[in-house]
Enzyme design. Sequence first.
Site, PDB file in Angstrom:
ATOM      1  N   LYS B  80      -8.076  -7.829  -5.580  1.00  0.00           N
ATOM      2  CA  LYS B  80      -7.658  -6.936  -4.494  1.00  0.00           C
ATOM      3  C   LYS B  80      -7.807  -7.658  -3.165  1.00  0.00           C
ATOM      4  O   LYS B  80      -8.749  -8.444  -2.973  1.00  0.00           O
ATOM      5  CB  LYS B  80      -8.546  -5.682  -4.535  1.00  0.00           C
ATOM      6  CG  LYS B  80      -8.150  -4.565  -3.603  1.00  0.00           C
ATOM      7  CD  LYS B  80      -9.019  -3.337  -3.881  1.00  0.00           C
ATOM      8  CE  LYS B  80      -8.696  -2.173  -2.983  1.00  0.00           C
ATOM      9  NZ  LYS B  80      -9.496  -0.976  -3.313  1.00  0.00           N
ATOM     10  N   SER B 155      -6.888   3.207  -4.162  1.00  0.00           N
ATOM     11  CA  SER B 155      -6.309   2.177  -3.338  1.00  0.00           C
ATOM     12  C   SER B 155      -6.086   0.840  -4.046  1.00  0.00           C
ATOM     13  O   SER B 155      -5.329  -0.001  -3.534  1.00  0.00           O
ATOM     14  CB  SER B 155      -7.199   1.937  -2.109  1.00  0.00           C
ATOM     15  OG  SER B 155      -8.462   1.441  -2.499  1.00  0.00           O
ATOM     16  N   SER B 179     -11.192   4.462  -6.323  1.00  0.00           N
ATOM     17  CA  SER B 179     -10.092   3.513  -6.084  1.00  0.00           C
ATOM     18  C   SER B 179      -9.874   2.471  -7.181  1.00  0.00           C
ATOM     19  O   SER B 179      -8.878   1.752  -7.149  1.00  0.00           O
ATOM     20  CB  SER B 179     -10.299   2.799  -4.748  1.00  0.00           C
ATOM     21  OG  SER B 179      -9.939   3.657  -3.710  1.00  0.00           O
TER      22      SER B 179
END
Lengths: 98, 483
Positions: B80, B155, B179
């Site tokens: 990420k 996310s 997330s």
Amino acid sequence: MELNLDFPKLARLAQLSFSQEEESALRKDLMRIADFAREVSELPDEANSLRAEGICLLREDRVGSCLSPCDILAAAPAHEKGMITVPSVMEDSHEDPS
Amino acid sequence: MKTLLDRTLTEHIRALEAREYSSLELTRAYLDRIEEIDSEIGAYLFVNTDEALKQAVASDLRRRRGDTRSILDGIPYGAKDNLCTKGIPTTCGSRYLEHYVPPYSATVIERLAAAGCVFLGKLNMDEFAMGSTTEHSAFHPTKNPHDPTCSPGGSSGGSAAALAANEAVFTLGSDTGGSIRQPASHCGAVGIKPTYGSVSRYGLCAFASSLEQIGPLTRTVSENATILSFLQGQDPRDATSRSAPVDSREHTIALHTLRIGLPRELFSKDIAPEVRSRALDAAHMLEKLGALVEEVSLPSLTYAAPTYYILSAAEASSNLARMDGVRFGRRAEGVRDPEALYCRTRSEGFGEEVKRRILLGTFFLSRDRYDEYYKKAFRAKLLIQAEMTSCFANCHLLLSPTAFTSAPQLGIRESDPAAIHRRDLCTVPANLAGIPALTVPFGKDCCGLPIGVQLMGPLWSEPLLYKVGEELERIRAKEWGGR
């Protein structure tokens, strides 16, 4: 519930600026979310007696390795003579000290 | 016949050891796949092509010399984009950090490099991890590989989508309120939010420090356990990190003595019936194998969603105060005084959702509102922690849906932001209590979109979650042929 909100002050504290249009949309959102968040005010009394466990998360104050000034300056948006530059904090004085 | 990209981590490890193919061949296969499909999916923000190929060559050389670094040597992965990577752009999905190249790497990135992993690139995310669809990325939305008209969740949407589109063997995400687990659920992946403190967050761009953890997303439960074992452990650079107690690693409970609680509050009527049914199916099937399943009540979870929102927004407003245009990242041009520099830089650099949360966090922390909101939310968090601790005295773990629905359509704009946050109800309790939570794919909905089931356990119960998660995988394989 109507929320007494000093929007310009809040924006100043958050160091953000908004257009009139953004402000009016955000005001509505803030009202809705503040209403939603106010649900925690119905918390039972037993919650008042709870205390966080004391955990010391401070590390020893010891000299260790750190990033080089060159690396830090390379990531800075503006620098000069080995220092990060910012706009003038104090206004230039034009008075003659003598 | 299985292609290279269809293979599991365990199969890659065996094949690399047997010299069936090289890390270079494997890395090329993934880079080719990214080249072929990522313009459609949009999982990556940066592809580390040249460096990944060099790392793969170095891994093959180590293998030929007989000095491999670990079983993961030569395995390609993605991370990420809120994890700092030395010399590689790290944007957090924000215009503010669009050109930022960190001078250091996050501990988890260093640990995987030390294990010999090959780094494929940085994955898309909602700006500063604030959002649940990856549509709040400043660069582009990511599509769900199971249906490109749908969101992969967020996310960590890029991390989940990359895995589902076979664009990495495994990926890393971060989980502040779900997330990792929610996008894993929407994309048919296994994802874990580990125990608070079990994985160092040094080099993770902070959003809400009291809640977030880094964790792996994988195709199978055993792969997830393998990757987590490389990430866990105390790190002097993150004062909140701790090593797992030794006995917890050996913690095993036979399935026929397992007590599973179904929290009434997490089976809300607002959850899609198909999603609720899958979680109940999972519970009934574990019951058939001998587990004792009973409904439990955790009344404090009524406050979980607003508590999470207040605490995370308050911490975000404080953590993001450092983004002021002075030391790193964007700087507004033509500004002559510092106050205007901070304000214009932030207003130009942050997207709508980030500004909204900073504004709300500032509101919750303001002198007149602190007692009414922040203090109450902090006490609610303690109440949730206390209630979950006493619940785990009577049951070994809790089972629930992971998300309220399967993957939602892209482009749906909700008019009420509070409604969006209410849908985080199933995932936020684990962040508030600091406990581990695992999502495992368990069937699909009528449109063929994956549905995840969540397991939560007491602090450091990851081995038990993985054990029961593997059981759910076996049931899934038996019932639906692994779907």
